[in-house]
Design an enzyme around this catalytic site. Structure first.
Site, short mmCIF file in Angstrom:
data_model
loop_
_atom_site.label_atom_id
_atom_site.label_comp_id
_atom_site.label_asym_id
_atom_site.label_seq_id
_atom_site.Cartn_x
_atom_site.Cartn_y
_atom_site.Cartn_z
N PHE A 3 0.85 -1.19 0.00
CA PHE A 3 0.00 0.00 0.00
C PHE A 3 0.89 1.25 0.00
CE2 PHE A 3 -1.96 -3.48 2.31
CZ PHE A 3 -3.19 -3.59 1.68
N HIS A 4 0.27 2.38 -0.29
CA HIS A 4 0.91 3.68 -0.12
C HIS A 4 2.14 3.88 -1.01
CE1 HIS A 4 -0.49 2.65 4.23
NE2 HIS A 4 -1.52 3.06 3.50
N PRO A 5 2.05 3.70 -2.33
CA PRO A 5 3.21 3.95 -3.19
C PRO A 5 3.64 5.41 -3.15
CG PRO A 5 1.21 3.67 -4.50
CD PRO A 5 0.85 3.28 -3.10
#
Length: 609
Positions: free
Chosen positions: A550-552
């Site tokens: 998650f959260h690139p």
């Protein structure tokens, strides 16, 4: 009729006694239809391999076998390690479909209170927008960064247009549809975006007005002070200087507060119990969800309107100040005037509508906020992606989950989806969060096939789940121009952190009273004591876990060194005037926490707020 009926019946040991199982194949067809072609092809290949195995053993395909014969085939399959990856690949969408059908059949949690009306937005479908228009500023993307940039620019008096590839969805529409039915429209690639590498990682991102804020957990961590200091001193990310004040502003906007205990749910309360018994630091998370009803549906749009994603909290203010949002609008390229005195300058954006027709919005200022996975291809299509740092430096918070089986019912999907943060190992790069989702919709994959998997499904109400994400090295790259291709190879250090996380989560669940821990590792799916867990994990590596990410961040990073960073420390893209970067791609290093607040504070600084 679905072509997956035999496979579903085999995986779920369907003997015809449960009414909800009959509709799972049709639901599975809907899930697969929303996925990109490569993902569908991979699943078809895995299904074909399982069917071929059934033919080799029995002379018939799975759909032609009786329940007893199917079960014997599945038991034989489960004993063959070489086919385990194919089975695990197939179980993910099957469990999604099965969880939804079962929830609908059993009535879910009952109706929620009528949601409040959403604040008004000035949204115009791209089909209704003129072929040529002008603006003072165009913002590409309506997520965390784009929304904050649009609000700042509109309040400054600029005629601002926001481009969003997805569509506008209301709180009322969420309450009318089953959670899984919202997946395809709210997520890019139906939630099946994958980073290829060793190992592959599922990397879901939102695509709708509000971006990923519409489908995240609502967790609002501030950027840690040591992270800001590293960004400032090691990278020359000058926006870090005023970040604390901007973080305060974002928290006020989102109405961030600590989640009260009375809505946490048993999943969060068990995490607090385990942490207390171990003497570990843990607390309810700070979230942007005042008045949360505990529907546990944050990842498919809050049906109560409590989560203050940006289409409720930021974009209404932007529109009130004059901003307009064009929906169903894919930004093809940033237009550039190459002959301006002083060098190339932004001239606007060319946009494709869903029907293939195009439009142009001319503007001297373009704010790129398409997200860390989409901004690099956009820059390449625009002739602005030649800097060697564009698309590199990708961090993704690799994550894994563990479940604990308790004697008493937990019903983890009743309460806050992401409720408690356990920070005891945060200094080692491991952040544990109590996370539960509607049945079948989490990243945790139940063990077994056939009757074993069916027993796990039937006993899911006694499971509590924890997830852990790690502060990773920037080990990924975003390739491509017209379609994004993500490459990410887990580093050895980060693999070690994930194994540390599995042990820690299991330890916490045992401390809370779990009688058994499900590890998510096919070769060692269960442990009934910490010692048994240590023995099971001996010789294991993170590549044997079920991983997601998650959260690139970081793919158009900002910093002082022009040879290293595509953008400067203030968010200005190098090599062109009038192009700003205001999304997660600008962050120069892993934020180590859920990054929504960091991204919004960065965008506030980039646009002069």
């Amino acid at each position: 009729m679905s072509g997956y009926g035999g496979l579903v019946a085999a995986l779920l040991a369907d003997d015809g006694t449960r009414p909800w199982t009959a509709t799972v194949p049709r639901r599975l067809d809907d899930v697969l239809a929303s996925m990109p072609v490569p993902a569908r092809a991979g699943l078809r290949g895995a299904a074909a391999a399982v069917d071929a195995y059934a033919v080799a053993r029995t002379g018939r395909r799975l759909a032609a076998l009786g329940s007893g014969e199917r079960e014997r085939v599945m038991e034989s399959l489960g004993a063959r390690p070489a086919l385990a990856p194919a089975l695990d690949l197939l179980k993910v969408p099957v469990l999604l479909a099965a969880g939804t059908e079962r929830m609908l059949y059993e009535g879910g949690r009952g109706p929620l209170l009528a949601p409040p009306d959403d604040p008004p937005l000035d949204c115009v479908p791209a089909e209704e927008w003129p072929a040529r228009a002008t603006a003072d500023a165009v913002v590409i993307g309506s997520g965390a960064g784009g929304a904050m940039a649009a609000r700042t620019l509109a309040r400054a008096g600029l005629r601002t247009v926001v481009l969003e590839e997805g569509h506008h969805h209301t709180t009322a529409s969420f309450g009318r549809r089953a959670p899984l039915d919202r997946f395809a429209e709210l997520y890019r690639d139906g939630g099946a975006t994958v980073a290829v590498g060793r190992p592959p990682l599922l990397l879901p991102t939102g695509r709708a007005v509000g971006g990923t804020t519409l489908v995240n957990s609502g967790t609002c961590y501030r950027t840690p002070d040591h992270v800001l200091e590293r960004w400032r001193t090691s990278f020359g990310f000058s926006l870090a200087e005023g970040m604390p004040d901007r973080l305060d502003e974002v928290e006020r906007t989102l109405r961030v507060a600590t989640q009260p205990l009375d809505v946490l749910g048993n999943n969060g309360l068990l995490a607090l119990t385990g942490a207390e018994r171990l003497g570990w630091r843990a607390a309810p998370l700070r979230r942007n969800a005042p008045g949360c009803k505990g529907s546990c549906q944050c990842v498919v749009g809050c049906p109560a309107g409590a989560k203050q994603s940006v289409q409720l909290s930021v974009l209404p203010d932007a529109c009130a100040a004059g901003a307009r949002i064009v929906t169903g609008a894919r930004a093809l390229r940033i237009l550039v005037d190459p002959d301006r005195p002083g060098g190339p300058r932004a001239a606007g954006v060319r946009v494709r509508r869903a029907d293939g027709s195009e439009l142009e919005i001319l503007s001297p200022l373009v704010v790129v906020a398409a997200g860390a996975l989409q901004s690099p291809p956009l820059l390449r299509r625009s002739g602005l992606g030649s800097h060697p740092g564009v698309g590199r430096n990708l961090s993704v918070h690799p994550a894994t989950s563990v479940a604990g089986r308790f004697p008493e019912p937990v019903t983890a999907w009743e309460g806050v989806l992401q409720s408690v943060g356990v920070e005891e190992l945060h200094g080692q790069g491991v952040l544990i969060e109590a996370t539960a989702t509607p049945p079948g919709m989490g990243s945790f994959v139940l063990p077994g096939v056939g009757r074993e998997l069916r027993r796990e499904l039937d006993g899911a109400g006694h499971l509590a789940t924890l997830g852990a994400m790690i502060a990773d090295s920037p080990s990924g790259t975003v390739h491509g121009r017209d379609r994004t291709l993500i490459r990410y190879d887990l580093s050895r250090r980060d693999g070690g952190r994930l194994m540390t996380a599995v042990r820690a989560m299991a330890q916490l669940l045992f401390a809370a009273g779990a009688k058994e821990v499900l590890t998510g590792i096919p070769k060692a799916p269960r442990a009934r004591s910490p010692r048994e867990l240590d023995e099971a994990l001996t010789g294991m590596t993170a590549r044997q876990l079920h991983l997601s990410a998650f959260h690139p961040t970081g793919t158009v990073a900002g910093g002082a060194d022009p040879s290293r960073f595509p953008a400067d420390g203030e968010g200005r893209l190098r090599g062109v005037t009038g192009v700003l970067i205001a999304d997660a791609s600008l962050l120069p290093g892993c934020p180590e926490v859920n990054p929504q607040v960091s991204v919004m504070a960065g965008a506030l600084g980039v646009t002069g707020g």
